[in-house]
Scaffold this motif. Sequence first.
Motif, PDB file in Angstrom:
ATOM      1  N   ALA A 130       0.776  -1.146   0.122  1.00  0.00           N
ATOM      2  CA  ALA A 130       0.108  -0.108   0.052  1.00  0.00           C
ATOM      3  C   ALA A 130       0.973   1.316   0.051  1.00  0.00           C
ATOM      4  CB  ALA A 130      -0.894  -0.004   1.172  1.00  0.00           C
ATOM      5  N   GLN A 131       1.959   1.294   0.829  1.00  0.00           N
ATOM      6  CA  GLN A 131       2.907   2.299   0.808  1.00  0.00           C
ATOM      7  C   GLN A 131       3.767   2.720  -0.595  1.00  0.00           C
ATOM      8  OE1 GLN A 131       4.995   1.260   4.086  1.00  0.00           O
ATOM      9  NE2 GLN A 131       3.853   2.200   5.708  1.00  0.00           N
ATOM     10  N   LYS A 132       3.750   1.425  -1.418  1.00  0.00           N
ATOM     11  CA  LYS A 132       4.603   1.584  -2.596  1.00  0.00           C
ATOM     12  C   LYS A 132       3.619   1.993  -4.030  1.00  0.00           C
ATOM     13  CE  LYS A 132       8.525   0.937  -0.300  1.00  0.00           C
ATOM     14  NZ  LYS A 132       9.277   2.234  -0.065  1.00  0.00           N
ATOM     15  N   ILE A 133       2.175   1.878  -3.703  1.00  0.00           N
ATOM     16  CA  ILE A 133       1.702   2.143  -4.807  1.00  0.00           C
ATOM     17  C   ILE A 133       2.073   3.158  -5.705  1.00  0.00           C
ATOM     18  CG2 ILE A 133      -0.853   2.336  -5.715  1.00  0.00           C
ATOM     19  CD1 ILE A 133      -1.842   0.838  -3.480  1.00  0.00           C
ATOM     20  N   SER A 134       2.400   4.397  -5.325  1.00  0.00           N
ATOM     21  CA  SER A 134       2.548   5.485  -6.314  1.00  0.00           C
ATOM     22  C   SER A 134       3.855   5.066  -7.238  1.00  0.00           C
ATOM     23  CB  SER A 134       2.867   6.847  -5.572  1.00  0.00           C
ATOM     24  OG  SER A 134       3.910   6.634  -4.886  1.00  0.00           O
ATOM     25  N   LYS A 135       4.604   4.397  -6.964  1.00  0.00           N
ATOM     26  CA  LYS A 135       5.676   3.636  -7.612  1.00  0.00           C
ATOM     27  C   LYS A 135       5.350   2.966  -8.707  1.00  0.00           C
ATOM     28  CE  LYS A 135       9.199   4.408  -3.977  1.00  0.00           C
ATOM     29  NZ  LYS A 135      10.435   4.881  -4.291  1.00  0.00           N
ATOM     30  N   ILE A 136       4.357   2.045  -8.407  1.00  0.00           N
ATOM     31  CA  ILE A 136       3.618   1.299  -9.491  1.00  0.00           C
ATOM     32  C   ILE A 136       3.051   1.917 -10.556  1.00  0.00           C
ATOM     33  CG2 ILE A 136       2.029  -0.536  -9.931  1.00  0.00           C
ATOM     34  CD1 ILE A 136       2.524  -1.769  -6.677  1.00  0.00           C
ATOM     35  N   ASN A 137       2.379   2.959 -10.245  1.00  0.00           N
ATOM     36  CA  ASN A 137       1.494   3.849 -11.130  1.00  0.00           C
ATOM     37  C   ASN A 137       1.072   4.955 -10.483  1.00  0.00           C
ATOM     38  OD1 ASN A 137      -0.329   4.723 -12.918  1.00  0.00           O
ATOM     39  ND2 ASN A 137      -1.190   3.149 -13.778  1.00  0.00           N
ATOM     40  N   PRO A 138       1.709   6.194 -10.771  1.00  0.00           N
ATOM     41  CA  PRO A 138       1.345   7.404 -10.051  1.00  0.00           C
ATOM     42  C   PRO A 138       0.059   7.828 -10.442  1.00  0.00           C
ATOM     43  CG  PRO A 138       3.095   7.706 -11.596  1.00  0.00           C
ATOM     44  CD  PRO A 138       2.716   6.251 -11.817  1.00  0.00           C
ATOM     45  N   ASN A 139      -0.556   7.318 -11.489  1.00  0.00           N
ATOM     46  CA  ASN A 139      -1.777   8.025 -11.949  1.00  0.00           C
ATOM     47  C   ASN A 139      -3.069   7.241 -11.454  1.00  0.00           C
ATOM     48  OD1 ASN A 139      -0.409   9.727 -13.739  1.00  0.00           O
ATOM     49  ND2 ASN A 139      -0.366   8.100 -15.001  1.00  0.00           N
ATOM     50  N   LEU A 140      -2.974   6.299 -10.424  1.00  0.00           N
ATOM     51  CA  LEU A 140      -4.090   5.560  -9.801  1.00  0.00           C
ATOM     52  C   LEU A 140      -4.812   6.668  -8.961  1.00  0.00           C
ATOM     53  CD1 LEU A 140      -2.420   2.428  -8.712  1.00  0.00           C
ATOM     54  CD2 LEU A 140      -3.694   2.670 -10.871  1.00  0.00           C
ATOM     55  N   LYS A 141      -6.251   6.401  -8.863  1.00  0.00           N
ATOM     56  CA  LYS A 141      -7.274   7.166  -8.158  1.00  0.00           C
ATOM     57  C   LYS A 141      -7.817   6.448  -7.022  1.00  0.00           C
ATOM     58  CE  LYS A 141      -7.267  11.034 -11.212  1.00  0.00           C
ATOM     59  NZ  LYS A 141      -6.129  10.884 -12.172  1.00  0.00           N
ATOM     60  N   GLN A 142      -8.319   5.176  -7.707  1.00  0.00           N
ATOM     61  CA  GLN A 142      -9.222   4.461  -6.745  1.00  0.00           C
ATOM     62  C   GLN A 142      -8.967   3.130  -6.877  1.00  0.00           C
ATOM     63  OE1 GLN A 142     -13.590   5.069  -6.122  1.00  0.00           O
ATOM     64  NE2 GLN A 142     -13.747   3.509  -7.695  1.00  0.00           N
ATOM     65  N   ILE A 143      -8.752   2.410  -5.719  1.00  0.00           N
ATOM     66  CA  ILE A 143      -8.460   1.096  -5.182  1.00  0.00           C
ATOM     67  C   ILE A 143      -9.442   0.423  -4.696  1.00  0.00           C
ATOM     68  CG2 ILE A 143      -6.681  -0.315  -4.354  1.00  0.00           C
ATOM     69  CD1 ILE A 143      -4.749   2.082  -4.488  1.00  0.00           C
ATOM     70  N   ALA A 144      -9.765  -0.686  -5.414  1.00  0.00           N
ATOM     71  CA  ALA A 144     -10.938  -1.776  -4.847  1.00  0.00           C
ATOM     72  C   ALA A 144     -10.069  -2.828  -4.222  1.00  0.00           C
ATOM     73  CB  ALA A 144     -11.785  -2.053  -5.914  1.00  0.00           C
ATOM     74  N   VAL A 145     -10.846  -3.747  -3.345  1.00  0.00           N
ATOM     75  CA  VAL A 145     -10.244  -4.807  -2.708  1.00  0.00           C
ATOM     76  C   VAL A 145     -11.204  -6.115  -2.728  1.00  0.00           C
ATOM     77  CG1 VAL A 145      -9.486  -5.586  -0.377  1.00  0.00           C
ATOM     78  CG2 VAL A 145      -9.163  -3.135  -1.053  1.00  0.00           C
ATOM     79  N   LEU A 146     -10.345  -7.141  -3.175  1.00  0.00           N
ATOM     80  CA  LEU A 146     -11.008  -8.499  -2.891  1.00  0.00           C
ATOM     81  C   LEU A 146     -10.309  -9.186  -1.826  1.00  0.00           C
ATOM     82  CD1 LEU A 146     -11.626  -9.325  -6.721  1.00  0.00           C
ATOM     83  CD2 LEU A 146     -13.414  -9.239  -4.867  1.00  0.00           C
ATOM     84  N   PHE A 147     -10.759  -9.821  -0.872  1.00  0.00           N
ATOM     85  CA  PHE A 147      -9.954 -10.498   0.065  1.00  0.00           C
ATOM     86  C   PHE A 147     -10.750 -11.798   0.411  1.00  0.00           C
ATOM     87  CE2 PHE A 147     -13.455  -8.345   2.353  1.00  0.00           C
ATOM     88  CZ  PHE A 147     -13.478  -9.051   3.625  1.00  0.00           C
ATOM     89  N   LEU A 148      -9.911 -12.796   0.647  1.00  0.00           N
ATOM     90  CA  LEU A 148     -10.304 -14.075   1.139  1.00  0.00           C
ATOM     91  C   LEU A 148     -10.781 -14.065   2.527  1.00  0.00           C
ATOM     92  CD1 LEU A 148     -10.589 -17.076   0.014  1.00  0.00           C
ATOM     93  CD2 LEU A 148      -8.444 -17.526   1.330  1.00  0.00           C
ATOM     94  N   ASN A 149     -12.070 -14.587   2.805  1.00  0.00           N
ATOM     95  CA  ASN A 149     -12.478 -14.197   4.168  1.00  0.00           C
ATOM     96  C   ASN A 149     -12.058 -15.354   5.088  1.00  0.00           C
ATOM     97  OD1 ASN A 149     -14.402 -13.349   6.208  1.00  0.00           O
ATOM     98  ND2 ASN A 149     -16.231 -14.258   5.430  1.00  0.00           N
ATOM     99  N   ASP A 150     -10.784 -15.206   5.626  1.00  0.00           N
ATOM    100  CA  ASP A 150     -10.173 -15.845   6.586  1.00  0.00           C
ATOM    101  C   ASP A 150      -9.181 -15.123   6.982  1.00  0.00           C
ATOM    102  OD1 ASP A 150      -7.807 -15.883   4.761  1.00  0.00           O
ATOM    103  OD2 ASP A 150      -7.650 -18.138   4.567  1.00  0.00           O
ATOM    104  N   ASP A 151      -8.490 -15.513   8.339  1.00  0.00           N
ATOM    105  CA  ASP A 151      -7.477 -14.880   8.958  1.00  0.00           C
ATOM    106  C   ASP A 151      -6.248 -13.970   8.049  1.00  0.00           C
ATOM    107  OD1 ASP A 151      -8.683 -15.502  11.454  1.00  0.00           O
ATOM    108  OD2 ASP A 151      -7.332 -16.978  11.977  1.00  0.00           O
ATOM    109  N   PHE A 152      -5.942 -14.767   7.078  1.00  0.00           N
ATOM    110  CA  PHE A 152      -4.978 -14.192   5.949  1.00  0.00           C
ATOM    111  C   PHE A 152      -5.615 -13.085   5.226  1.00  0.00           C
ATOM    112  CE2 PHE A 152      -3.312 -14.087   1.971  1.00  0.00           C
ATOM    113  CZ  PHE A 152      -1.762 -13.823   2.183  1.00  0.00           C
ATOM    114  N   GLY A 153      -6.689 -13.405   4.737  1.00  0.00           N
ATOM    115  CA  GLY A 153      -7.294 -12.306   3.906  1.00  0.00           C
ATOM    116  C   GLY A 153      -7.979 -11.124   4.631  1.00  0.00           C
TER     117      GLY A 153
END
Length: 170
Positions: free
Chosen positions: A11-34
């Motif tokens: 999450a801290q490095k996202i701007s290095k991946i693509n500085p033009n991102l504005k909105q981020i969605a999340v899919l997570f596995l419904n367990d302790d890890f996710g």
Amino acid sequence: PTSEYQSKVLAQKISKINPNLKQIAVLFLNDDFGVGSKNSFTSIIKKSKYKLGAIESLNPGETDYRNAIIKVLNSKPDAIYIASYGNELASALRQIKQLGYRGVLLSTLEISYPKVLNLAGNSAENVFFVDTYYTVDSLSGNQFIKDFMKKYNKYPTLDAILAFDELEVI
């Protein structure tokens, strides 16, 4: 190296991946890890310049995640973070691509595991993730590594090293 820590670093490095991102969605596995990964990731995103899109869970053991993916896609994200592993991660990646998503995909270290790569096929291409860095030289005095090398004629994976350490703790 925990999933929560790796998610936070991603999450801290996202701007290095693509500085033009504005909105981020999340899919997570419904367990302790996710859930842990999602919570770490979203806590950093909420404090950043990015807007959170839809956040949807994936149930362990299921294979059809289209309903959750469609909800995420309807939030028009520039990037999707997938906090999952194994068959569920591979299934989600395939279905995201099948539904036509062309934006940035972010995930966990588990995206690099051979089983996931094999199951996901070309849907795993261009997925960004954080890996835990170590050098074998820094561990060369470790008897486990010497024994592993002698038996398998290759260096152990980070998972094997961590599993050995965990067994030593127990």
